[in-house]
Design a protein around this motif. Structure first.
Motif, short mmCIF file in Angstrom:
data_model
loop_
_atom_site.label_atom_id
_atom_site.label_comp_id
_atom_site.label_asym_id
_atom_site.label_seq_id
_atom_site.Cartn_x
_atom_site.Cartn_y
_atom_site.Cartn_z
N LEU A 109 1.10 -0.80 -0.06
CA LEU A 109 0.12 0.32 -0.10
C LEU A 109 0.97 1.08 -0.18
CD1 LEU A 109 -3.12 0.30 0.00
CD2 LEU A 109 -2.51 0.46 1.91
N LEU A 110 1.77 1.14 0.51
CA LEU A 110 2.31 2.38 0.70
C LEU A 110 3.64 2.34 -0.60
CD1 LEU A 110 3.81 2.32 4.37
CD2 LEU A 110 1.58 3.81 3.24
N SER A 111 3.89 1.45 -1.60
CA SER A 111 4.90 1.20 -2.12
C SER A 111 4.58 1.85 -3.46
CB SER A 111 5.44 0.03 -2.53
OG SER A 111 5.89 -0.83 -1.65
N ALA A 112 5.16 2.51 -4.47
CA ALA A 112 4.42 2.36 -6.00
C ALA A 112 4.99 1.12 -6.67
CB ALA A 112 5.61 3.97 -5.90
N VAL A 113 4.65 1.18 -7.79
CA VAL A 113 4.51 0.46 -8.95
C VAL A 113 5.01 1.13 -10.21
CG1 VAL A 113 3.74 -2.19 -9.76
CG2 VAL A 113 3.11 -1.83 -7.30
N ALA A 114 6.21 0.24 -10.90
CA ALA A 114 6.43 0.47 -12.05
C ALA A 114 6.42 0.15 -12.96
CB ALA A 114 8.13 1.08 -12.15
N ASP A 115 5.87 0.25 -14.46
CA ASP A 115 5.05 -0.43 -15.17
C ASP A 115 6.05 -0.08 -16.17
OD1 ASP A 115 3.20 -2.71 -15.35
OD2 ASP A 115 1.87 -0.84 -14.62
N VAL A 116 6.87 -1.01 -17.03
CA VAL A 116 7.96 -0.05 -18.59
C VAL A 116 8.29 -0.98 -19.61
CG1 VAL A 116 9.94 0.81 -18.14
CG2 VAL A 116 9.44 1.14 -16.53
N HIS A 117 7.54 -0.55 -20.63
CA HIS A 117 7.73 -1.18 -21.69
C HIS A 117 8.86 -0.32 -23.08
CE1 HIS A 117 3.98 -2.34 -20.33
NE2 HIS A 117 3.39 -1.63 -19.53
N GLU A 118 9.47 -1.25 -23.23
CA GLU A 118 10.73 -0.73 -24.04
C GLU A 118 10.73 -1.78 -24.93
OE1 GLU A 118 14.37 0.27 -22.30
OE2 GLU A 118 14.72 -2.59 -23.28
N TRP A 119 10.84 -0.94 -26.91
CA TRP A 119 10.28 -1.91 -27.54
C TRP A 119 11.62 -1.01 -28.94
CZ3 TRP A 119 6.99 0.93 -25.65
CH2 TRP A 119 6.25 1.67 -27.13
N TYR A 120 12.20 -1.99 -29.43
CA TYR A 120 12.98 -1.48 -30.40
C TYR A 120 12.24 -1.03 -31.74
CZ TYR A 120 17.26 -0.88 -34.32
OH TYR A 120 18.04 -0.22 -34.20
N ASP A 121 12.36 -0.07 -32.39
CA ASP A 121 12.02 -0.24 -33.93
C ASP A 121 12.48 0.07 -35.17
OD1 ASP A 121 10.34 0.64 -36.75
OD2 ASP A 121 9.19 1.83 -35.40
N ASP A 122 12.71 -0.98 -35.72
CA ASP A 122 14.34 -1.60 -36.54
C ASP A 122 13.52 -0.34 -37.85
OD1 ASP A 122 14.48 -4.03 -36.27
OD2 ASP A 122 13.25 -4.77 -36.94
N ALA A 123 12.61 0.21 -38.77
CA ALA A 123 12.56 1.21 -39.57
C ALA A 123 13.08 2.28 -38.92
CB ALA A 123 10.89 1.60 -39.51
N ALA A 124 12.69 3.13 -37.53
CA ALA A 124 13.50 4.29 -37.51
C ALA A 124 15.16 4.07 -36.70
CB ALA A 124 12.37 4.33 -35.99
N GLY A 125 15.00 2.92 -36.66
CA GLY A 125 16.61 2.87 -36.06
C GLY A 125 16.40 2.94 -34.44
N CYS A 126 15.59 3.23 -33.51
CA CYS A 126 15.64 3.66 -32.58
C CYS A 126 14.80 2.46 -31.00
CB CYS A 126 15.69 4.59 -32.33
SG CYS A 126 14.25 5.23 -32.72
N PHE A 127 14.84 3.24 -30.29
CA PHE A 127 14.16 1.83 -29.00
C PHE A 127 12.92 3.15 -28.47
CE2 PHE A 127 17.98 -0.39 -28.25
CZ PHE A 127 17.85 -1.58 -27.88
N TYR A 128 12.02 3.40 -28.24
CA TYR A 128 11.13 3.69 -27.72
C TYR A 128 10.39 3.00 -25.79
CZ TYR A 128 9.77 5.25 -32.15
OH TYR A 128 9.80 5.83 -33.08
N ILE A 129 10.56 4.25 -25.11
CA ILE A 129 9.92 3.41 -24.02
C ILE A 129 9.23 4.54 -23.44
CG2 ILE A 129 12.11 5.13 -23.27
CD1 ILE A 129 12.67 2.49 -21.21
N ASP A 130 7.87 4.03 -22.93
CA ASP A 130 6.98 4.32 -22.16
C ASP A 130 6.94 3.38 -20.56
OD1 ASP A 130 4.81 5.29 -21.20
OD2 ASP A 130 3.59 4.70 -23.32
#
Length: 108
Positions: free
Chosen positions: A44-65
């Motif tokens: 109840l006192l903690s925080a939960v982190a959700d992180v999504h990361e992916w690589y886009d071959d066409a853009a040549g970079c990683f995305y993070i959310d």
């Protein structure tokens, strides 16, 4: 079931999707680590982190959310963006001093 791990990592590859190399990380219960005894925070006192990361071959970079959320307070903060990375070969001395963490602790 009890959540015994601090971090769960789920990875998959979705072929044919631009988000082809994807990782999802969700934190669980948190521990306070001190020089003496350590203890777990109640969820109840903690925080939960959700992180999504992916690589886009066409853009040549990683995305993070990412989002950090507390059950009582709601969203604490979030982030979204892109980045590129490059692998560096390390010599026998390992990671150079300016890039090392301020504190290191063996856990196992």
């Amino acid at each position: 079931s009890k959540d015994r791990g601090l971090i769960r990592i789920k990875g998959n590859q979705e072929r044919g999707d631009r988000r082809s190399h994807r990782s999802n990380v969700r934190t669980g219960r948190q521990r306070m680590l001190t020089r003496g005894p350590s203890f777990r925070f109640p969820l109840l006192l903690s925080a939960v982190a959700d992180v999504h990361e992916w690589y886009d071959d066409a853009a040549g970079c990683f995305y993070i959310d990412g989002r950090v959320r507390n059950r009582l307070l709601g969203d604490i903060f979030g982030f979204r963006g892109t980045f590129v990375s490059e692998l560096k070969n390390l010599d026998a001395n390992g990671v150079p001093e300016p890039y090392r963490p301020a504190q290191e602790e063996a856990r196992w």
